[in-house]
Structures are given as C-alpha cells and as structure tokens.
Design a protein around this motif. Sequence first.
Motif, mmCIF file in Angstrom:
data_model
loop_
_atom_site.group_PDB
_atom_site.id
_atom_site.type_symbol
_atom_site.label_atom_id
_atom_site.label_comp_id
_atom_site.label_asym_id
_atom_site.label_seq_id
_atom_site.Cartn_x
_atom_site.Cartn_y
_atom_site.Cartn_z
ATOM 1 N N ASP A 53 34.591 30.285 31.398
ATOM 2 C CA ASP A 53 33.764 30.636 30.237
ATOM 3 C C ASP A 53 33.120 29.386 29.656
ATOM 4 O O ASP A 53 33.670 28.273 29.761
ATOM 5 N N ASP A 99 33.217 35.924 26.824
ATOM 6 C CA ASP A 99 34.336 36.746 27.309
ATOM 7 C C ASP A 99 34.075 37.233 28.733
ATOM 8 O O ASP A 99 34.598 38.242 29.169
ATOM 9 N N THR A 127 34.957 35.939 31.688
ATOM 10 C CA THR A 127 36.123 35.934 32.577
ATOM 11 C C THR A 127 37.048 37.107 32.267
ATOM 12 O O THR A 127 37.601 37.726 33.181
ATOM 13 N N ASN A 128 37.196 37.420 30.993
ATOM 14 C CA ASN A 128 38.074 38.535 30.600
ATOM 15 C C ASN A 128 37.523 39.858 31.116
ATOM 16 O O ASN A 128 38.259 40.681 31.701
ATOM 17 N N ASN A 129 36.238 40.098 30.922
ATOM 18 C CA ASN A 129 35.644 41.367 31.338
ATOM 19 C C ASN A 129 35.634 41.513 32.861
ATOM 20 O O ASN A 129 35.937 42.580 33.398
ATOM 21 N N LYS A 186 39.130 42.231 34.193
ATOM 22 C CA LYS A 186 39.541 43.628 34.015
ATOM 23 C C LYS A 186 38.901 44.529 35.063
ATOM 24 O O LYS A 186 39.545 45.436 35.599
ATOM 25 N N THR A 203 36.683 49.287 31.148
ATOM 26 C CA THR A 203 37.129 47.937 30.778
ATOM 27 C C THR A 203 37.360 47.785 29.290
ATOM 28 O O THR A 203 37.897 46.770 28.842
ATOM 29 N N THR A 240 35.014 47.479 26.987
ATOM 30 C CA THR A 240 34.059 46.530 26.411
ATOM 31 C C THR A 240 32.808 47.268 25.960
ATOM 32 O O THR A 240 32.549 48.401 26.382
#
Length: 482
Positions: free
Chosen positions: A62, A70, A72-74, A77, A168, A170
């Motif tokens: 990131d 975000d 890498t997080n998304n 997932k 996800t 998001t």
Amino acid sequence: MGASKSANGDVPRSAIFAASPHGYLILDTDLIIIDVNDRYLFMTGTKAEDLVGKHLFDAFPDDPSDATADGTNNLGKSLEIVAATGKQHRMAVQKYNIPIRDSADGAFEEKYWQPLNTPVFEDGKLIALIHHVEDVTSEFIGRRDQAIRLNLAKQVSGIGYGELDLQTGTANISQELANLFGYADTEGTIPMAKLFRRIHPDDLAHVNQSLGETMANDATVNADYRIVLPNGETRWLNTRGEVLFEHDKPARFIGATLDLTHSKKREEVLQKTLTERDKLLEQKETLLGDVNHRIKNSLHLVSSILRLEAASVDDASVKHSLQQASLRVHAVSSVHELIYKSHNVTHVDVGEYIPQLVDFLSASTETDSKQIETVVDAQSVTVPTDLAINLALLINELVTNAHKHAFVAREQGRVDVRLHQEGDLLALKVSDDGIGNAESVDRVGLGSKIVAGIVGQLGATMDKRATEHGYCVEIEVPMPAG
C-alpha cells in the motif's frame, strides 16, 4: 511456466502468455508471484526480476503516503474468496497506487484497476491463482473530470453514488456519497462497515431487510433511513439500487442515495403544525359544545320561568304573550340542545330536530277540548346553525299560529309541516285544514312581524294564501353556499 507447446504443437504456450494483450500475474497458493506476462509488466512499469519469487504484497505494498489506502486488504480478501470457493471473483474498481521503480524518494503512482481473480486446478487440487487486471486509470480519471463538471448539480440535488462488493465487504463511493455519510475528503473504496455504522440503530434492521429482500427476490432497493453523524446530527437518506449476481449469487449492489433531510424536516414541521391545529380545533369544538350546552340550559330556564309566569297570571292577554314567549325561547333552545348532542357546532340536520320541535309545540298548545293532528315531513338536510335557529323560529310561529287561528269553533283538525330541499332552495310549507278565512291572512300580530323579519333577513320569499281546504304558508330560503 516452461516452454510447453500449444494445442497444434507449433507455438510455445509461454510465447502466447507473454504476448497476451491483457495483464496477468500468476500466484501460487501462498501468494508468491511465479510468473507474469509482458502486458502486466508494461502496465506496472516493472521487470520480471522485480516480481517473480516475491510475495504479492511485498512487490505491491500500500502507498504509505495515502492514509486511506486499502488495496492490499481488498485484494487479499478477493483472493481468499477464490481459494475458498474455487470460483472467479470480479472486484469493483480499486484504487491501488503502485511504486515508481527506481524512484529516489519511493514515490507511488496513482492507479485504478479492474481486477478479476481466477483459480487454477490440477487433478482437483488448487495449484495457482491468476490475477488479471485492466488499467482503467484514464477512464476513471476521465469520469472524475466529468464528475467535477457535474459536481455543482450533485451538490444541489444531494445525490451520491456507490457500489458495494457484497463478497469482500467493501464499497466504492463517490465524493458526494462520502459527504452524505460524513466522511469528508473521502472517495473510492472503503469498508462497507464504515457506511453501515452511521445508520441509526432503529433503522439498521430495516436497511438490512430491504437489502436482504432484494438479494432474495432480485428486486430493487428503495429504503428511507436515518444516519447519525459524529456531531450528533441526524440526516435522512433514501437509497435506491439493484443487486448484480455472479454465479447465481449476489455479488455487487449499485445504487444512488438522495438526501431527504430538508423535506423530512418540512414534513415534521407540517405534521407538528397539523397536530397542533387538530388539538386547537378539538379544544374549540369542546368549548363551543360547552357554550351551546350552557346556552341551552339558560334558555330552558328562561322558557320554564315564562311558563310559570303564564300559569300564575289571570289576564288572558298577558298569559298568551308569556306562553308565546316561552315557546319562542324553547324553539331556540331546542337547536342548541341538538348542537350539543351532535358534537357538530357549525351545522345541524334539520330533518332530525324539526319533528321534535313540532311535537313539543303540539303538546304545548293542545287543549282538552281540541284534538289537532300534526304531521311532519322533514327531509334530512344539513344547514348552518344560524339558519337552523331561524327555521325553528319560523316553524314555531307558523305552527302556533295555525293552532290558534285555524280551528276556531272546531274540535278537530290537522297541521302539516313539510321541509324539503329543492335544488338550491330550502322549501318550508306549513298548512292546515282549518277555516282558511281572510281575516287570519291579514293579521299583523307579533308572530307575523317575527316571520316577516326572518324572511327578509334570510333573503327568502313567502307566499300566504287561503286554500280550498284551509290555509297555507310557503317560504323558500336560498341554501347557503358550501
């Protein structure tokens, strides 16, 4: 990937993969990059040796200068979903800035991507993940430029747009939607939870139910709800949108949100005003009802006193005058009594009270030596109370006059009272089968003066005449407008 041949045995698969017009990154199950094609290297400004053998998020971390980053997080997932379900997962457009290689200050380049992640199986076992991306930065920035041009219209209309990735968790939201939910200077992808935590606790179940019903029935969401901002302000919103399905499962929700706060506040003010008005009207009705009750009681008392006075005097003329005054007061009192009982202080149904009034007059004027039949035909007509009082006085004078003058030297007779609405006129007719002589027609006593005065006041017409079988008075009164 080796140099295995294509299906026709002539072209190496590695050459086809390398020359593909789409960007591909091949990951093992631990998210280690094991291969990459030329298009992906071009889009990211990297070399194969920069990526192969590295963990995906080590190669593409990131942006540390972006507090909202975000990516890498998304992406993590999404890849977890693919590994768990064994099915493709298309992500919403993601803002995922990438490092500028060989940058002295470790700068990142703003980028927007449309990712599609796909599992690779061999003998039923997951062996790799394909990360396919399209660089949509220019399109996204183009839309953003257009959004800037439309920003004023959006602010005026108070409409925000968003897309929820239901797998996800998001949300990709517009600046206006972020502003509606109280996230200033936020645009792009955020956790759905950030939006839902702003929803008023009393409305959260309703919103979830609306979304659940839409996913179950493939319908359209249309929900009004409140959100609570950090400063305690409550804002009313309306969200409309549809759920998109992938692999027969709900994948994304796309919708628009409108700020209803101003109109809701106006509704609340209007409702409060109407409630207060209704309370005042109720109080007014109660007060006027009480006033009519008191007037009725007072008039009844006056009428009783006049009757007692009449009974105590010997002079026939004085007795008659007191009796007539008592009847007139009672006629007015009867209307106020009906008003009080009906709880309608502005209008009276004359068809209800006229028979009662005539019965009372007949009973009050009957003597042992005469038997006069009184017949009433009164249509149910609702009129204002002031007109009802005038009608009561007219009927009082005409009926008592018939009892007094129509049956001289006769023991029996009949008086007919008829009241009907005929078009825009109210027709009152009082007739008898008495002597019908001209002498009674030309009488100019107090009763006749009262009748003439009321007829003139009401703008009515009156016809008095002797008939073959007695005497008749017809009065036509214009019906009040409304």
